[in-house]
Write a protein that holds these residues in place. Structure first.
Motif, PDB file in Angstrom:
ATOM      1  N   TRP A 109       0.844  -1.177   0.000  1.00  0.00           N
ATOM      2  CA  TRP A 109       0.000   0.000   0.000  1.00  0.00           C
ATOM      3  C   TRP A 109       0.893   1.245   0.000  1.00  0.00           C
ATOM      4  O   TRP A 109       1.607   1.496   0.975  1.00  0.00           O
ATOM      5  CB  TRP A 109      -0.916  -0.015   1.233  1.00  0.00           C
ATOM      6  CG  TRP A 109      -1.776  -1.238   1.284  1.00  0.00           C
ATOM      7  CD1 TRP A 109      -2.568  -1.712   0.275  1.00  0.00           C
ATOM      8  CD2 TRP A 109      -1.929  -2.137   2.375  1.00  0.00           C
ATOM      9  NE1 TRP A 109      -3.201  -2.852   0.687  1.00  0.00           N
ATOM     10  CE2 TRP A 109      -2.843  -3.136   1.970  1.00  0.00           C
ATOM     11  CE3 TRP A 109      -1.417  -2.184   3.675  1.00  0.00           C
ATOM     12  CZ2 TRP A 109      -3.233  -4.178   2.805  1.00  0.00           C
ATOM     13  CZ3 TRP A 109      -1.804  -3.224   4.499  1.00  0.00           C
ATOM     14  CH2 TRP A 109      -2.709  -4.205   4.062  1.00  0.00           C
ATOM     15  N   PRO A 110       0.846   2.031  -1.071  1.00  0.00           N
ATOM     16  CA  PRO A 110       1.810   3.121  -1.233  1.00  0.00           C
ATOM     17  C   PRO A 110       1.669   4.265  -0.232  1.00  0.00           C
ATOM     18  O   PRO A 110       2.644   4.985   0.002  1.00  0.00           O
ATOM     19  CB  PRO A 110       1.544   3.629  -2.662  1.00  0.00           C
ATOM     20  CG  PRO A 110       0.180   3.167  -2.998  1.00  0.00           C
ATOM     21  CD  PRO A 110      -0.077   1.930  -2.224  1.00  0.00           C
ATOM     22  N   HIS A 111       0.492   4.418   0.337  1.00  0.00           N
ATOM     23  CA  HIS A 111       0.303   5.554   1.239  1.00  0.00           C
ATOM     24  C   HIS A 111       0.721   5.217   2.673  1.00  0.00           C
ATOM     25  O   HIS A 111       0.606   6.049   3.564  1.00  0.00           O
ATOM     26  CB  HIS A 111      -1.155   6.017   1.204  1.00  0.00           C
ATOM     27  CG  HIS A 111      -2.151   4.993   1.667  1.00  0.00           C
ATOM     28  ND1 HIS A 111      -2.179   3.700   1.206  1.00  0.00           N
ATOM     29  CD2 HIS A 111      -3.164   5.070   2.560  1.00  0.00           C
ATOM     30  CE1 HIS A 111      -3.163   3.036   1.779  1.00  0.00           C
ATOM     31  NE2 HIS A 111      -3.778   3.842   2.613  1.00  0.00           N
ATOM     32  N   ARG A 112       1.173   3.997   2.870  1.00  0.00           N
ATOM     33  CA  ARG A 112       1.634   3.594   4.208  1.00  0.00           C
ATOM     34  C   ARG A 112       3.126   3.296   4.161  1.00  0.00           C
ATOM     35  O   ARG A 112       3.638   2.826   3.151  1.00  0.00           O
ATOM     36  CB  ARG A 112       0.902   2.313   4.647  1.00  0.00           C
ATOM     37  CG  ARG A 112      -0.598   2.485   4.778  1.00  0.00           C
ATOM     38  CD  ARG A 112      -0.960   2.908   6.180  1.00  0.00           C
ATOM     39  NE  ARG A 112      -2.371   2.751   6.463  1.00  0.00           N
ATOM     40  CZ  ARG A 112      -3.264   3.738   6.463  1.00  0.00           C
ATOM     41  NH1 ARG A 112      -2.887   4.957   6.163  1.00  0.00           N
ATOM     42  NH2 ARG A 112      -4.515   3.504   6.762  1.00  0.00           N
TER      43      ARG A 112
ATOM     44  N   GLN B 120      -3.973  -3.787  -4.859  1.00  0.00           N
ATOM     45  CA  GLN B 120      -3.919  -3.356  -3.460  1.00  0.00           C
ATOM     46  C   GLN B 120      -5.073  -3.955  -2.670  1.00  0.00           C
ATOM     47  O   GLN B 120      -4.906  -4.385  -1.530  1.00  0.00           O
ATOM     48  CB  GLN B 120      -3.991  -1.832  -3.372  1.00  0.00           C
ATOM     49  CG  GLN B 120      -2.727  -1.132  -3.826  1.00  0.00           C
ATOM     50  CD  GLN B 120      -2.759   0.319  -3.465  1.00  0.00           C
ATOM     51  OE1 GLN B 120      -3.084   0.668  -2.337  1.00  0.00           O
ATOM     52  NE2 GLN B 120      -2.433   1.173  -4.413  1.00  0.00           N
ATOM     53  N   ILE B 138      -7.710   1.494   3.061  1.00  0.00           N
ATOM     54  CA  ILE B 138      -6.798   1.461   1.921  1.00  0.00           C
ATOM     55  C   ILE B 138      -7.281   2.304   0.739  1.00  0.00           C
ATOM     56  O   ILE B 138      -6.538   3.142   0.221  1.00  0.00           O
ATOM     57  CB  ILE B 138      -6.578   0.001   1.452  1.00  0.00           C
ATOM     58  CG1 ILE B 138      -6.099  -0.874   2.613  1.00  0.00           C
ATOM     59  CG2 ILE B 138      -5.623  -0.052   0.283  1.00  0.00           C
ATOM     60  CD1 ILE B 138      -4.789  -0.421   3.224  1.00  0.00           C
ATOM     61  N   GLN B 142      -6.609   6.980  -0.163  1.00  0.00           N
ATOM     62  CA  GLN B 142      -5.870   7.316  -1.372  1.00  0.00           C
ATOM     63  C   GLN B 142      -6.765   8.003  -2.394  1.00  0.00           C
ATOM     64  O   GLN B 142      -6.358   8.970  -3.047  1.00  0.00           O
ATOM     65  CB  GLN B 142      -5.263   6.048  -1.988  1.00  0.00           C
ATOM     66  CG  GLN B 142      -4.214   5.404  -1.105  1.00  0.00           C
ATOM     67  CD  GLN B 142      -3.617   4.190  -1.767  1.00  0.00           C
ATOM     68  OE1 GLN B 142      -2.771   4.306  -2.638  1.00  0.00           O
ATOM     69  NE2 GLN B 142      -4.059   3.019  -1.363  1.00  0.00           N
ATOM     70  N   ARG B 145      -7.334  11.775  -1.822  1.00  0.00           N
ATOM     71  CA  ARG B 145      -6.306  12.668  -2.324  1.00  0.00           C
ATOM     72  C   ARG B 145      -6.479  12.942  -3.810  1.00  0.00           C
ATOM     73  O   ARG B 145      -6.204  14.018  -4.307  1.00  0.00           O
ATOM     74  CB  ARG B 145      -4.922  12.055  -2.085  1.00  0.00           C
ATOM     75  CG  ARG B 145      -4.122  12.786  -1.044  1.00  0.00           C
ATOM     76  CD  ARG B 145      -3.026  11.920  -0.504  1.00  0.00           C
ATOM     77  NE  ARG B 145      -3.510  11.176   0.630  1.00  0.00           N
ATOM     78  CZ  ARG B 145      -3.053   9.994   0.991  1.00  0.00           C
ATOM     79  NH1 ARG B 145      -2.118   9.400   0.290  1.00  0.00           N
ATOM     80  NH2 ARG B 145      -3.530   9.382   2.037  1.00  0.00           N
ATOM     81  N   ARG B 220       1.200  12.556   3.855  1.00  0.00           N
ATOM     82  CA  ARG B 220       1.511  11.121   3.721  1.00  0.00           C
ATOM     83  C   ARG B 220       2.465  10.910   2.559  1.00  0.00           C
ATOM     84  O   ARG B 220       2.043  10.865   1.431  1.00  0.00           O
ATOM     85  CB  ARG B 220       0.220  10.337   3.517  1.00  0.00           C
ATOM     86  CG  ARG B 220      -0.523  10.186   4.832  1.00  0.00           C
ATOM     87  CD  ARG B 220      -0.952   8.731   5.039  1.00  0.00           C
ATOM     88  NE  ARG B 220      -1.399   8.486   6.401  1.00  0.00           N
ATOM     89  CZ  ARG B 220      -0.673   7.848   7.288  1.00  0.00           C
ATOM     90  NH1 ARG B 220       0.511   7.418   6.977  1.00  0.00           N
ATOM     91  NH2 ARG B 220      -1.123   7.627   8.492  1.00  0.00           N
TER      92      ARG B 220
END
Lengths: 262, 220
Positions: A109-112, B120, B138, B142, B145, B220
């Motif tokens: 997960w890219p935002h974590r 994801q 999750i 995202q 944004r 983030r």
């Protein structure tokens, strides 16, 4: 006392069928995986290997057939009137949490951050306190050799590093089974080794593993059994030696000659 | 004859300012409803149920295709004849702006959510996440944004479209401008002021939008 006790296989698949529209991808797969076994599944692209793996944890819903994980039927249940219906969602979620999966494209997960990727499931699914989750996460990140990257975002890691984080993320849930869906296929050749090393370590520790792979060396040296899937059916199943050295099956030999000469 | 009579503006700017506040309030309220409806429709667009998916698609196409003017006329003048009930101008204005923009916003949300690649979510599910947990932890953080800039743009767009509601009798900025232009016989000055008000609101909204964009990227 427990001598002679029949051990329930960790994974049992009966007559599995799966189609996508008109395309029949799995045409009657039967398989058994004992606890602690490392099964390597090989085969051409499109042969159904990934679909098979995704059916095991019900990321894909099979059309027919039975899947038993540690003796429990996956994805379906028997209603009181005896009819087989879809399982309760929470049972599927629960069973999935006991099975770890590592994907070809890592799917971090890219935002974590790296650490948060590993703690997220522990906190959200297992409802573990954050401080304890962090301890567990650090343990497994250390195990895969990435403890010093724990505050980084995945985007700043190499492919091999990302995949090792993905493995740590799956391991942190302490699953009974680890499934690898071509875990090294998307990696630059020089990064493949570090991931295979972690996988081999896991195998030595007795983890039950189902590994879909093109890495024949791994299958040969680490696998307990090799399964060759071709066009939706198991064409041949044997020990590594039986497949790689002594196979009499023409299709197996044809596939191996293509792959091993590449 | 003067080129620009600033005095008429000194006298009338208050009247126009209140109109600007009406416009801002109208737009803000309509955006709120538009976003809420848009979220629901976007879910409809992504569901497995073919029936709901089709209805949602039709809704989006209609709302995006129908001119706001037609929607307002039909809602405020036509619909009451059918159902024997009349709506207040404010209700009609907000309803039509909300409905029209919900079409655009629904597509914005759908695109934002689908931009979060399937892999994801597969990872989440393989770890035992429920659909809701995956959305909350999750996907939405995202997608949020991603959709902020388009929402900001929709706001600025709606600010200007909002002048259309004067045909149902709401005394927002443009209607007041028209009225003043006629009564003071100084259209140039009045409309310049009206334009200035719109510009100030639009630029402020854009600035806030950009600030939000930056802040969300850094956090983030």
């Amino acid at each position: 006392m427990t001598e002679g006790k029949i051990e329930v296989p960790m994974i049992k698949v009966e007559d599995l069928y799966k189609s996508f529209g008109d395309l029949e991808v799995l045409k009657g797969i039967d398989m058994e995986v004992k606890k602690g076994e490392v099964i390597c599944i090989i085969g051409a692209s499109g042969s159904g290997k990934s679909t098979f793996l995704k059916c095991l944890n019900y990321l894909e819903e099979p059309d027919s057939g039975n899947i038993y994980i540690d003796g429990e039927l996956m994805g379906r249940r028997k209603r009181r009137d005896g009819k087989m219906v879809k399982a309760h969602a929470k049972d599927v979620y629960r069973m999935r949490a006991e099975m770890g999966m590592v994907f070809q494209l890592f799917n971090l997960w890219p935002h974590r951050s790296v650490l948060e990727n590993v703690t997220e499931a522990l906190i959200t699914v297992r409802k573990i306190k954050k401080s304890n989750a962090i301890k567990t996460a650090e343990h497994f990140l250390d195990k895969v050799g990435l403890i010093d990257k724990m505050d980084e975002k995945p985007a700043f890691l190499s492919g091999g590093q990302q995949q090792r984080v993905a493995i740590a993320r799956a391991l942190a849930m302490r699953p009974k089974i680890m499934m690898f869906d071509e875990a090294t296929s998307a990696l630059d050749p020089q990064l493949v080794g570090e991931v295979l090393e972690v996988m081999e370590e896991l195998a030595k520790e007795g983890m039950t593993m189902v590994v879909v792979t093109h890495e024949m060396g791994f299958a040969r040296h680490v696998g307990d059994r090799v399964v060759f899937i071709d066009e939706g059916v198991i064409e041949e199943e044997n020990t590594p030696e039986g497949i790689f050295t002594n196979s009499k099956n023409p299709r197996t030999k044809e596939f191996l000659s293509k792959v091993l000469h590449a | 004859m003067e080129f620009f009579d600033i005095n008429v503006l000194r006298e009338q700017y208050g009247y126009l300012a209140i109109g600007a506040i009406y416009t801002l309030g109208l737009t803000s309220l309509s955006m709120l409803f538009g976003i809420s409806i848009g979220i629901i429709i976007s879910q409809g667009r992504m569901t497995k149920n073919i029936f709901i998916r089709s209805i949602s698609s039709v809704y989006v196409d209609v709302m995006r295709g129908i001119p706001l003017l037609i929607l307002l006329i039909w809602f405020f003048y036509g619909l009451p004849m059918l159902i024997d009930y009349s709506f207040s101008p404010l209700f009609a204005g907000v309803a039509c702006l909300s409905l029209k923009y919900s079409g655009y916003l629904a597509e914005t949300f759908r695109a934002g959510i689908q931009a979060i690649e399937k892999g994801q979510s597969e990872a989440s599910f393989s770890l035992g996440f429920s659909k809701l947990q995956n959305l909350r932890r999750i996907v939405i953080p995202q997608a949020f944004r991603i959709v902020i800039p388009p929402i900001g743009n929709s706001f600025v767009s709606m600010l200007q479209d909002s002048s259309m509601v004067m045909i149902v009798g709401i005394w927002e900025l443009m209607k007041r401008g028209n009225s003043l232009a006629n009564s003071t016989l100084k259209p140039f000055e009045i409309y310049t002021a009206v334009g200035a008000f719109y510009l100030i609101m639009a630029i402020s909204a854009s600035r806030i939008n950009r600030y939000l964009e930056r802040r969300l990227k850094l956090v983030r």
